[in-house]
Design an enzyme around this catalytic site. Sequence first.
Site, PDB file in Angstrom:
ATOM      1  N   LYS A  86      34.346  21.478 -18.896  1.00 44.13           N
ATOM      2  CA  LYS A  86      34.050  20.787 -20.159  1.00 44.13           C
ATOM      3  C   LYS A  86      32.592  21.012 -20.549  1.00 44.13           C
ATOM      4  CE  LYS A  86      34.610  16.126 -22.180  1.00 44.13           C
ATOM      5  NZ  LYS A  86      34.919  14.703 -21.840  1.00 44.13           N
ATOM      6  N   SER A 161      38.068  12.642 -25.162  1.00 45.50           N
ATOM      7  CA  SER A 161      37.249  13.685 -25.719  1.00 45.50           C
ATOM      8  C   SER A 161      37.508  15.054 -25.072  1.00 45.50           C
ATOM      9  CB  SER A 161      35.773  13.319 -25.535  1.00 45.50           C
ATOM     10  OG  SER A 161      35.457  13.207 -24.153  1.00 45.50           O
ATOM     11  N   SER A 185      38.713   9.879 -21.198  1.00 47.40           N
ATOM     12  CA  SER A 185      38.690  11.258 -21.712  1.00 47.40           C
ATOM     13  C   SER A 185      39.218  12.327 -20.770  1.00 47.40           C
ATOM     14  CB  SER A 185      37.279  11.627 -22.149  1.00 47.40           C
ATOM     15  OG  SER A 185      36.965  10.929 -23.322  1.00 47.40           O
TER      16      SER A 185
HETATM   17  N1  GLN Z   1      37.821   7.857 -26.342  1.00 44.43           N
HETATM   18  C1  GLN Z   1      36.820   7.075 -25.675  1.00 44.43           C
HETATM   19  C2  GLN Z   1      35.585   7.012 -26.528  1.00 44.43           C
HETATM   20  O1  GLN Z   1      35.629   7.498 -27.596  1.00 44.43           O
HETATM   21  C3  GLN Z   1      36.555   7.649 -24.326  1.00 44.43           C
HETATM   22  C4  GLN Z   1      35.475   8.661 -24.296  1.00 44.43           C
HETATM   23  C5  GLN Z   1      35.289   9.280 -22.945  1.00 44.43           C
HETATM   24  O2  GLN Z   1      35.954   8.932 -21.982  1.00 44.43           O
HETATM   25  N2  GLN Z   1      34.347  10.173 -22.892  1.00 44.43           N
HETATM   26  O3  GLN Z   1      34.610   6.471 -26.162  1.00 44.43           O
END
Ligand code: GLN
Length: 507
Positions: A86, A161, A185
């Site tokens: 990532k 994400s 994410s």
């Molecule tokens: N979707 C969650 C957020 O927007 C999780 C983000 C993540 O785990 N990086 O914060």
Amino acid sequence: MSAGSAGEDLTRRTAAELAELLRAGEVSSVEVTRAHLDRVAAVDPAVHAYLHVNTDEALEDAARVDERRAAGEDLPELAGVPIAVKDVVVTRGQVTTAGSKMLEGWVPPYDASLVTELRRAGMPILGKTNMDEFAMGSSTEHSAFGPTRNPWDLDRIPGGSGGGSAAAVAAGLAPLAIGTDTGGSIRQPAAVTGTVGVKPTYGGVSRYGLIALASSLDQAGPVSRTVLDSALLHEVIGVHDPLDSTSLTDPATGLVAAARSRDLAGMRVGVVTELGGEGYQPGVRAAFDHAVELLRGAGAEVVEVSCPSFDYALAAYYLILPAEASSNLAKFDGMRYGLRVEPADGPVTAETVMAATRGAGFGDEVKRRIILGTHALSAGYYDAYYGSAQKVRTLIQRDFAAAFEQADVLVSPTAPTTAFRFGEKVDDPLAMYLNDVATIPANLAGVPGLSLPSGLSDDGLPAGFQVLAPIREDARLYRVGGVLERMLTEEWGGPILDKAPELEVTA
Ligand code: GLN
């Protein structure tokens, strides 16, 4: 297997199978790596899982592993198996952007500690995967470089994400990938792409070299085709790191053995009441209920547990995360990293450069959270917002402690729905935030969590099954996940990813 005809096959293999073929000398790492790079060239223009592909470097790394193997060296288990990382994880000499214009073209001078571990394990790095900007989002629609598409249906989101890492594995563009999970994410993208994703216990994998979102929540972990593959990768990256003051001192062990478990005799499985009621798609719920029945059949004792404070987890998270993010992102000031924009008119001072740079470099979602976070931390509001959220966090930790008295693991659907269509939620932040309602409690408490496919929902799209365990009991995730995966795969007559539609070659 002959290498020539194996190209397509190699991109459908699990990491464990590839490792076996490599060890037996039936394929070389160059062949495996090239097969994935060829497929990236052919189908990634449509999927857009990668932001940067390291063709030459990956092949050089692969050739080096092949030489060492030919010389008779005793190599680590996954040596020669390539991996995608990532783009929030820094890689020396390779562009790292975290999905943001702010870091466009930025080349880090060092490797994240987990990348050092991948290199030590002899794993060629195929490239860097797409993500929501600075890991804020649940769909990759907030990437500054355009979204990733879900290999199951290119009109739908791959989760976020870390949608790029999940889509890469689902589409055969990498046998393994690294994700990061601050609120879901790794697990939510895994759920909506039919892959396996694991958020280790907080501190289980070094955060040194992750571009921080919320430091008390961030955790890197594996994305893979199978539970066993995640366990293999988890053991590579789950080591103590003196460069991260929150790194656990003892390495993760016994995960691979746990993933190979055959039964769940004596295991108490707790179904969390608060994670599965209203708002959960019926097909997702049905797949979950069926999986729970299979666990019972494998010898588990199933109990219902209540964690009442989980109802406030989302609200607490969206104060704690923006508060920490606003502080972590203050370093992007136009002076130190990446983008620098000078004001169109007026004096050029530190303040005006910072304002112009941040105005141009950050996307809307990032700005929204910085404003929210600085507000929550400001004098006069601190106690009411940030302070209250921290109290809720404590209550959630207590709920987990009480629940783990009654059950060895907790289970729920990973995400309330299957993959939604592009544009459906991107203009409605609250609707987007709700995708993480089931994954966020684990981050607030630091407990480990795993998502594996539970089946296809009534819309034909994959649904996720989440397993949570107490801190440092990551092995339990693999035991439950491994047993459930074996039973489900048998029912489906093969891996769920084999049911995804063929991707058209676009290049
Ligand atoms: N979707 C969650 C957020 O927007 C999780 C983000 C993540 O785990 N990086 O914060």
